[in-house]
Scaffold this motif. Structure first.
Motif, mmCIF file in Angstrom:
data_model
loop_
_atom_site.group_PDB
_atom_site.id
_atom_site.type_symbol
_atom_site.label_atom_id
_atom_site.label_comp_id
_atom_site.label_asym_id
_atom_site.label_seq_id
_atom_site.Cartn_x
_atom_site.Cartn_y
_atom_site.Cartn_z
ATOM 1 N N ASN A 254 30.366 -22.336 -4.829
ATOM 2 C CA ASN A 254 29.393 -22.911 -3.900
ATOM 3 C C ASN A 254 28.764 -21.895 -2.961
ATOM 4 O O ASN A 254 27.881 -22.243 -2.170
ATOM 5 C CB ASN A 254 30.041 -24.031 -3.080
ATOM 6 C CG ASN A 254 30.279 -25.285 -3.891
ATOM 7 O OD1 ASN A 254 29.642 -25.500 -4.918
ATOM 8 N ND2 ASN A 254 31.202 -26.122 -3.443
ATOM 9 N N LEU A 255 29.183 -20.654 -3.032
ATOM 10 C CA LEU A 255 28.632 -19.633 -2.137
ATOM 11 C C LEU A 255 27.110 -19.522 -2.279
ATOM 12 O O LEU A 255 26.388 -19.351 -1.292
ATOM 13 C CB LEU A 255 29.276 -18.272 -2.417
ATOM 14 C CG LEU A 255 30.727 -18.088 -1.969
ATOM 15 C CD1 LEU A 255 31.309 -16.808 -2.570
ATOM 16 C CD2 LEU A 255 30.829 -18.047 -0.443
ATOM 17 N N LYS A 256 26.626 -19.626 -3.518
ATOM 18 C CA LYS A 256 25.181 -19.497 -3.759
ATOM 19 C C LYS A 256 24.392 -20.649 -3.167
ATOM 20 O O LYS A 256 23.183 -20.527 -2.919
ATOM 21 C CB LYS A 256 24.902 -19.425 -5.264
ATOM 22 C CG LYS A 256 25.169 -18.066 -5.885
ATOM 23 C CD LYS A 256 24.830 -18.062 -7.370
ATOM 24 C CE LYS A 256 23.347 -18.249 -7.598
ATOM 25 N NZ LYS A 256 22.990 -18.131 -9.048
ATOM 26 N N GLN A 257 25.074 -21.800 -2.937
ATOM 27 C CA GLN A 257 24.374 -22.999 -2.465
ATOM 28 C C GLN A 257 24.282 -23.075 -0.941
ATOM 29 O O GLN A 257 23.586 -23.946 -0.414
ATOM 30 C CB GLN A 257 25.100 -24.251 -2.981
ATOM 31 C CG GLN A 257 25.377 -24.262 -4.478
ATOM 32 C CD GLN A 257 24.143 -24.033 -5.323
ATOM 33 O OE1 GLN A 257 23.086 -24.589 -5.028
ATOM 34 N NE2 GLN A 257 24.278 -23.215 -6.352
ATOM 35 N N VAL B 184 31.356 -13.238 -12.582
ATOM 36 C CA VAL B 184 31.329 -12.114 -11.641
ATOM 37 C C VAL B 184 29.935 -11.964 -11.038
ATOM 38 O O VAL B 184 29.775 -11.807 -9.819
ATOM 39 C CB VAL B 184 31.765 -10.809 -12.338
ATOM 40 C CG1 VAL B 184 31.374 -9.590 -11.495
ATOM 41 C CG2 VAL B 184 33.269 -10.808 -12.583
ATOM 42 N N GLU B 185 28.924 -12.022 -11.890
ATOM 43 C CA GLU B 185 27.540 -11.900 -11.411
ATOM 44 C C GLU B 185 27.204 -13.009 -10.413
ATOM 45 O O GLU B 185 26.604 -12.760 -9.363
ATOM 46 C CB GLU B 185 26.569 -11.974 -12.597
ATOM 47 C CG GLU B 185 26.641 -10.793 -13.549
ATOM 48 C CD GLU B 185 25.820 -9.600 -13.084
ATOM 49 O OE1 GLU B 185 25.176 -9.704 -12.023
ATOM 50 O OE2 GLU B 185 25.846 -8.567 -13.787
ATOM 51 N N GLU B 186 27.604 -14.232 -10.744
ATOM 52 C CA GLU B 186 27.286 -15.370 -9.880
ATOM 53 C C GLU B 186 28.055 -15.310 -8.561
ATOM 54 O O GLU B 186 27.516 -15.627 -7.493
ATOM 55 C CB GLU B 186 27.573 -16.677 -10.610
ATOM 56 C CG GLU B 186 26.983 -17.876 -9.897
ATOM 57 C CD GLU B 186 26.893 -19.117 -10.774
ATOM 58 O OE1 GLU B 186 26.793 -20.222 -10.213
ATOM 59 O OE2 GLU B 186 26.920 -18.968 -12.016
ATOM 60 N N LEU B 187 29.320 -14.900 -8.620
ATOM 61 C CA LEU B 187 30.101 -14.762 -7.391
ATOM 62 C C LEU B 187 29.518 -13.689 -6.493
ATOM 63 O O LEU B 187 29.459 -13.842 -5.265
ATOM 64 C CB LEU B 187 31.560 -14.435 -7.727
ATOM 65 C CG LEU B 187 32.393 -15.568 -8.336
ATOM 66 C CD1 LEU B 187 33.700 -15.023 -8.895
ATOM 67 C CD2 LEU B 187 32.657 -16.659 -7.313
ATOM 68 N N ASP B 188 29.071 -12.600 -7.100
ATOM 69 C CA ASP B 188 28.466 -11.521 -6.317
ATOM 70 C C ASP B 188 27.192 -12.012 -5.627
ATOM 71 O O ASP B 188 26.962 -11.718 -4.445
ATOM 72 C CB ASP B 188 28.159 -10.324 -7.225
ATOM 73 C CG ASP B 188 27.701 -9.115 -6.432
ATOM 74 O OD1 ASP B 188 28.506 -8.586 -5.632
ATOM 75 O OD2 ASP B 188 26.537 -8.701 -6.591
ATOM 76 N N GLU B 189 26.375 -12.762 -6.365
ATOM 77 C CA GLU B 189 25.169 -13.325 -5.759
ATOM 78 C C GLU B 189 25.529 -14.279 -4.627
ATOM 79 O O GLU B 189 24.843 -14.339 -3.600
ATOM 80 C CB GLU B 189 24.339 -14.051 -6.824
ATOM 81 C CG GLU B 189 23.655 -13.138 -7.822
ATOM 82 C CD GLU B 189 22.703 -12.162 -7.156
ATOM 83 O OE1 GLU B 189 21.912 -12.603 -6.289
ATOM 84 O OE2 GLU B 189 22.750 -10.955 -7.482
ATOM 85 N N GLY B 190 26.606 -15.017 -4.819
ATOM 86 C CA GLY B 190 27.047 -15.944 -3.782
ATOM 87 C C GLY B 190 27.478 -15.231 -2.515
ATOM 88 O O GLY B 190 27.159 -15.666 -1.398
ATOM 89 N N LEU B 191 28.207 -14.141 -2.669
ATOM 90 C CA LEU B 191 28.625 -13.359 -1.503
ATOM 91 C C LEU B 191 27.419 -12.774 -0.779
ATOM 92 O O LEU B 191 27.371 -12.743 0.462
ATOM 93 C CB LEU B 191 29.582 -12.245 -1.938
ATOM 94 C CG LEU B 191 30.954 -12.701 -2.443
ATOM 95 C CD1 LEU B 191 31.719 -11.530 -3.041
ATOM 96 C CD2 LEU B 191 31.769 -13.348 -1.321
ATOM 97 N N LYS B 192 26.433 -12.310 -1.548
ATOM 98 C CA LYS B 192 25.202 -11.789 -0.931
ATOM 99 C C LYS B 192 24.485 -12.890 -0.163
ATOM 100 O O LYS B 192 23.948 -12.662 0.928
ATOM 101 C CB LYS B 192 24.283 -11.216 -2.008
ATOM 102 C CG LYS B 192 24.766 -9.913 -2.622
ATOM 103 C CD LYS B 192 23.832 -9.453 -3.727
ATOM 104 C CE LYS B 192 24.323 -8.154 -4.347
ATOM 105 N NZ LYS B 192 23.473 -7.731 -5.497
ATOM 106 N N ALA C 106 37.772 -14.250 -13.572
ATOM 107 C CA ALA C 106 36.321 -14.340 -13.710
ATOM 108 C C ALA C 106 35.830 -13.587 -14.942
ATOM 109 O O ALA C 106 36.224 -12.443 -15.170
ATOM 110 C CB ALA C 106 35.642 -13.794 -12.461
ATOM 111 N N ASP C 107 34.952 -14.236 -15.728
ATOM 112 C CA ASP C 107 34.313 -13.524 -16.827
ATOM 113 C C ASP C 107 33.059 -12.827 -16.291
ATOM 114 O O ASP C 107 32.748 -12.912 -15.097
ATOM 115 C CB ASP C 107 33.984 -14.469 -17.986
ATOM 116 C CG ASP C 107 33.044 -15.608 -17.592
ATOM 117 O OD1 ASP C 107 32.281 -15.465 -16.614
ATOM 118 O OD2 ASP C 107 33.064 -16.650 -18.276
#
Length: 376
Positions: free
Chosen positions: A167-170, A219-227, A214-215
Motif C-alpha cells: 500500500n505504500l504506492k497508494q 522489489v520494483e513496486e516496493l521501491d516505488e512505494g518507498l519513494k 520479494a520477486d
C-alpha cells in the motif's frame, strides 16, 4: 596469550556465546594459560535484547502484539525503571523468524507489532527508547509503527490504508487519528549498522527485499512505494530523510522512526561496545588478538555490520584481528585492507551446508586449534 573475543552469531547454527566457547576451547588446547575476555555484542539485529540484558539491569516486559502478518503473539522488551529506558528488538514482533518460508511476503507484512511495543513503553513512562533494527520481515517504511502510534494513511479517495508494503504506492495523505500519542518528550533511538538509503538500487527493497520473499517485480513496486512515502512526507511536512545513510534499515524502518518519531540513528556496535565497558578494559589491559566473526562474511559485512565496527575498535587500539566464519564470500584482500590479519573459514568444502551448520561448533573448535598450532 590474551584474547578479546567479540563475535556475532552464526545464524541458524551458533549463538555468539557458543562461538566464543568454541574459540576458547580450541585456543586452550594450544595455550594452556591463555586469558579470554568475551563481549556479548549485537549490531541491533537478532540478539539485541540479550546483549542489553548482559550490561543493563532491566525488567522483561511481556505483552500481546501482532506478528508481521497481523496474528496475535506474545512478545517482550526490556525496561530499565531506574533510567526510564526501554529496549525493543524489532525482530521480536516484526521479524523474519516469526514466519515460515511460504509466508514471507513484504507486500503483506507490517511493523505494527513493534509500534505496539513502543507505545506500551511510552505509557509505562519510558523517556528513552532504543529500537534495535534487523531481521525484519517487512518493507513498510515504518508505517506500521507509525500507525500504532496514531498516524493514518489515506489513498486519493481519502480511504484509510492498511500499513503494509503493497500500500505504500497508494499513500496520498497522512494525518493523526484520535489515538495519536505525542512523543515530543520521548527520545527514540534507531539502533542499526547498515548504511543503505531508503530507496534506489542500494535501498531497502532492492538490497533486502529478495531475502524477505520479494520477486523482481515486487522489489520494483516496493521501491516505488518507498519513494512515494518519502515524497508525500516531503510535500505534507517538509520532512525528507530518504537519502540519509541508515534510512533503509529494516525495510525502511529507520526512515519511518526518524520521520514520524524524530528518532536519532545510532551505530549498533558502537552502542553495545560503549555500554559493555570494553574501552575501559582496553585502556588498562593489552590483548594479543581480537577475534570476531559471523556465519557468512560477504559484501554486507563491510557495509556497517558488527564485524566492521569491531575492526574499527581493533585499529583504534592496535590489536591484530582474526575473523572466523562458516563461509568467506568476499575477496580476502578487502578484509586485509581494513586491518584483518587473517580469516579462518571453518566449513568442510566436501560436505553439505546442513552438515557444516550442524557441526559448526566442532569445526570451529578444531580450526582454532589448528590455526594456533601453526603459529608455535
Amino acid at each position: 596469550m590474551r584474547f578479546l573475543i567479540i563475535p556475532d552469531k552464526f545464524k541458524g547454527s551458533l549463538t555468539s556465546e557458543e562461538v566464543y566457547h568454541a574459540i576458547k576451547k580450541g585456543a586452550e588446547q594450544v595455550y594452556e594459560n591463555a586469558y579470554f575476555h568475551f563481549v556479548k555484542a549485537s549490531d541491533g539485529g537478532d540478539g539485541f535484547l540479550e546483549a542489553i540484558r548482559t550490561y543493563r539491569n532491566c525488567s522483561e516486559i511481556t505483552m500481546q502484539t501482532l506478528d508481521p502478518l497481523g496474528r496475535k503473539i506474545t512478545s517482550k522488551y526490556l525496561y530499565d525503571v531506574q533510567n526510564t529506558s526501554a529496549y525493543i528488538e524489532l525482530a521480536n514482533s516484526s521479524g523474519m523468524e516469526l514466519l515460515n518460508s511460504s509466508e514471507r511476503n513484504p507486500f503483506l507484512t507490517s511493523t505494527y507489532g513493534t509500534g505496539q511495543q513502543i507505545r506500551d513503553a511510552i505509557t509505562k513512562g519510558a523517556k528513552e527508547i532504543y529500537v534495535g533494527l534487523g531481521g525484519s520481515a517487512t518493507n513498510d517504511g515504518g508505517i506500521g509503527i507509525a500507525h500504532a502510534m496514531g498516524f493514518e494513511f489515506m489513498d486519493r479517495k481519502d480511504s484509510p490504508l492498511k500499513p503494509i508494503g503493497k500500500n505504500l504506492k497508494q499513500i496520498h495523505d497522512i494525518s493523526k487519528s484520535k489515538t495519536f500519542l505525542n512523543v515530543s518528550k520521548v527520545q527514540i533511538f534507531a539502533i542499526n549498522d547498515v548504511k543503505n538509503p531508503l530507496s534506489g538500487k542500494d535501498g531497502a527493497a532492492f538490497v533486502y527485499g529478495p531475502q524477505k520473499g520479494a520477486d523482481a517485480d515486487m522489489v520494483e513496486e516496493l521501491d516505488e512505494g518507498l519513494k512515494n512515502l518519502a515524497a508525500v512526507l516531503k510535500d505534507k511536512s517538509n520532512i525528507y530523510y530518504a537519502e540519509l545513510p541508515g534510512s533503509g534499515a529494516a525495510g525502511g524502518v529507520g526512515f519511518g522512526l526518524k520521520s514520524f518519531l524524530n528518532a536519532e540513528y545510532l551505530s549498533g556496535i558502537d552502542f553495545i561496545l560503549e555500554i559493555s565497558g570494553v574501552r575501559d578494559k582496553l585502556e588498562n589491559q593489552s590483548f594479543d588478538y581480537l577475534i570476531t566473526g559471523e556465519g557468512k562474511i560477504d559484501a554486507q559485512t563491510l557495509s556497517g555490520k558488527l564485524i566492521q565496527g569491531v575492526m574499527g575498535l581493533a585499529k583504534e587500539y592496535n590489536i591484530p584481528v582474526l575473523a572466523v566464519c562458516g563461509k568467506l564470500d568476499v575477496n580476502l584482500n578487502e578484509l586485509t585492507e581494513q586491518g584483518v590479519q587473517d580469516v579462518i573459514e571453518i566449513r568442510d568444502i566436501d560436505k553439505s551446508l546442513e552438515f557444516n551448520m550442524r557441526n559448526a561448533k566442532i569445526l570451529l573448535e578444531e580450526k582454532m586449534k589448528q590455526y594456533f598450532k601453526k603459529l608455535l
